[in-house]
Design a protein around this motif. Structure first.
Motif, PDB file in Angstrom:
ATOM      1  N   ASP A  96       0.833  -1.208   0.000  1.00 17.80           N
ATOM      2  CA  ASP A  96       0.000   0.000   0.000  1.00 17.80           C
ATOM      3  C   ASP A  96       0.863   1.252   0.000  1.00 17.80           C
ATOM      4  O   ASP A  96       0.552   2.231  -0.690  1.00 17.80           O
ATOM      5  CB  ASP A  96      -0.934   0.010   1.218  1.00 17.80           C
ATOM      6  N   ALA A  97       1.953   1.225   0.763  1.00 19.64           N
ATOM      7  CA  ALA A  97       2.862   2.370   0.811  1.00 19.64           C
ATOM      8  C   ALA A  97       3.533   2.588  -0.544  1.00 19.64           C
ATOM      9  O   ALA A  97       3.634   3.723  -1.015  1.00 19.64           O
ATOM     10  CB  ALA A  97       3.915   2.169   1.903  1.00 19.64           C
ATOM     11  N   ARG A  98       3.962   1.492  -1.175  1.00 12.91           N
ATOM     12  CA  ARG A  98       4.577   1.616  -2.510  1.00 12.91           C
ATOM     13  C   ARG A  98       3.590   2.209  -3.501  1.00 12.91           C
ATOM     14  O   ARG A  98       3.945   3.050  -4.325  1.00 12.91           O
ATOM     15  CB  ARG A  98       5.096   0.267  -2.989  1.00 12.91           C
ATOM     16  N   ASP A  99       2.319   1.773  -3.432  1.00 11.03           N
ATOM     17  CA  ASP A  99       1.279   2.313  -4.316  1.00 11.03           C
ATOM     18  C   ASP A  99       1.081   3.814  -4.107  1.00 11.03           C
ATOM     19  O   ASP A  99       0.689   4.527  -5.020  1.00 11.03           O
ATOM     20  CB  ASP A  99      -0.058   1.596  -4.098  1.00 11.03           C
ATOM     21  N   ALA A 100       1.357   4.281  -2.880  1.00  6.87           N
ATOM     22  CA  ALA A 100       1.227   5.706  -2.562  1.00  6.87           C
ATOM     23  C   ALA A 100       2.526   6.469  -2.814  1.00  6.87           C
ATOM     24  O   ALA A 100       2.617   7.655  -2.520  1.00  6.87           O
ATOM     25  CB  ALA A 100       0.796   5.875  -1.112  1.00  6.87           C
ATOM     26  N   GLY A 101       3.547   5.771  -3.345  1.00  7.69           N
ATOM     27  CA  GLY A 101       4.811   6.427  -3.676  1.00  7.69           C
ATOM     28  C   GLY A 101       5.845   6.414  -2.566  1.00  7.69           C
ATOM     29  O   GLY A 101       6.849   7.115  -2.647  1.00  7.69           O
ATOM     30  N   ILE A 102       5.625   5.619  -1.516  1.00 12.85           N
ATOM     31  CA  ILE A 102       6.583   5.510  -0.412  1.00 12.85           C
ATOM     32  C   ILE A 102       7.420   4.262  -0.644  1.00 12.85           C
ATOM     33  O   ILE A 102       6.903   3.148  -0.581  1.00 12.85           O
ATOM     34  CB  ILE A 102       5.866   5.389   0.954  1.00 12.85           C
ATOM     35  N   ALA A 103       8.709   4.443  -0.904  1.00 15.78           N
ATOM     36  CA  ALA A 103       9.567   3.309  -1.224  1.00 15.78           C
ATOM     37  C   ALA A 103       9.823   2.409  -0.024  1.00 15.78           C
ATOM     38  O   ALA A 103       9.748   1.192  -0.120  1.00 15.78           O
ATOM     39  CB  ALA A 103      10.890   3.804  -1.804  1.00 15.78           C
ATOM     40  N   GLY A 104      10.136   3.001   1.127  1.00 18.65           N
ATOM     41  CA  GLY A 104      10.460   2.215   2.312  1.00 18.65           C
ATOM     42  C   GLY A 104       9.652   2.659   3.511  1.00 18.65           C
ATOM     43  O   GLY A 104       9.870   3.750   4.034  1.00 18.65           O
ATOM     44  N   LEU A 105       8.733   1.827   3.955  1.00 15.23           N
ATOM     45  CA  LEU A 105       7.880   2.178   5.085  1.00 15.23           C
ATOM     46  C   LEU A 105       8.604   1.991   6.417  1.00 15.23           C
ATOM     47  O   LEU A 105       8.523   2.841   7.301  1.00 15.23           O
ATOM     48  CB  LEU A 105       6.612   1.321   5.039  1.00 15.23           C
ATOM     49  N   VAL A 106       9.340   0.888   6.547  1.00 17.09           N
ATOM     50  CA  VAL A 106      10.091   0.635   7.778  1.00 17.09           C
ATOM     51  C   VAL A 106      11.178   1.700   7.907  1.00 17.09           C
ATOM     52  O   VAL A 106      11.895   1.991   6.956  1.00 17.09           O
ATOM     53  CB  VAL A 106      10.692  -0.788   7.782  1.00 17.09           C
ATOM     54  N   GLY A 107      11.251   2.307   9.087  1.00 12.45           N
ATOM     55  CA  GLY A 107      12.189   3.392   9.327  1.00 12.45           C
ATOM     56  C   GLY A 107      11.525   4.767   9.273  1.00 12.45           C
ATOM     57  O   GLY A 107      12.132   5.762   9.679  1.00 12.45           O
ATOM     58  N   THR A 108      10.295   4.823   8.811  1.00 17.17           N
ATOM     59  CA  THR A 108       9.577   6.094   8.723  1.00 17.17           C
ATOM     60  C   THR A 108       9.209   6.589  10.122  1.00 17.17           C
ATOM     61  O   THR A 108       8.700   5.827  10.945  1.00 17.17           O
ATOM     62  CB  THR A 108       8.289   5.936   7.876  1.00 17.17           C
ATOM     63  N   GLN A 109       9.476   7.860  10.387  1.00 21.78           N
ATOM     64  CA  GLN A 109       9.109   8.499  11.657  1.00 21.78           C
ATOM     65  C   GLN A 109       7.619   8.827  11.584  1.00 21.78           C
ATOM     66  O   GLN A 109       7.214   9.759  10.917  1.00 21.78           O
ATOM     67  CB  GLN A 109       9.932   9.766  11.843  1.00 21.78           C
TER      68      GLN A 109
END
Length: 142
Positions: free
Chosen positions: A70-83
């Motif tokens: 879902d994050a990749r579909d929204a343009g977020i390459a790496g979800l783990v590590g996100t603040q």
């Protein structure tokens, strides 16, 4: 006053304040909110702890394959590590105010955390000045 009477008086005070024993213990310990928490769907785990400036922060330490997709579909390459949780400051007993980052929207919103027990947090975020708010109950996993 005997020990029994003191214990009874303390319990009555908690009842009068609407607190269970677990809630009372959680609100008295300033580090009670520190730990690993899971969102309601169990698709994310967030580790909370102090930010560099001493406020409370939370970083995604685990995401399910579906949450990552879902994050990749929204343009977020790496979800783990996100603040995810940013700059929360104590606002009262068992409550903090700060900002929550919503990765699939790419924006941060005004937010409040309220610790409802040693094992649960109610996290709310509001779009505009305290209006259009949504909240979730997160559970301690570690």
């Amino acid at each position: 006053m005997t020990k029994w009477m003191a214990a009874w008086a303390a319990m009555m005070t908690m009842v009068a304040l609407g607190l269970t024993t677990t809630e009372a213990m959680a609100t008295q310990r300033p580090d009670a909110v520190i730990g690993r928490w899971s969102n309601p769907k169990g698709t994310l785990a967030v580790q909370t702890g102090p930010c560099a400036d001493g406020s409370l922060c939370g970083q995604i330490v685990w995401a399910s394959p579906q949450a990552q997709a879902d994050a990749r579909d929204a343009g977020i390459a790496g979800l783990v590590g996100t603040q995810l949780l940013q700059g929360y400051r104590p606002e009262g007993r068992g409550s903090w105010a700060g900002r929550v980052y919503v990765p699939d929207m790419g924006r941060s919103f005004s937010s409040r955390i309220r610790q409802t027990s040693a094992g649960t947090l109610s996290i709310s975020g509001c779009l505009v000045g305290g209006f259009l708010c949504k909240s979730q109950v997160w559970h301690r996993v570690a």
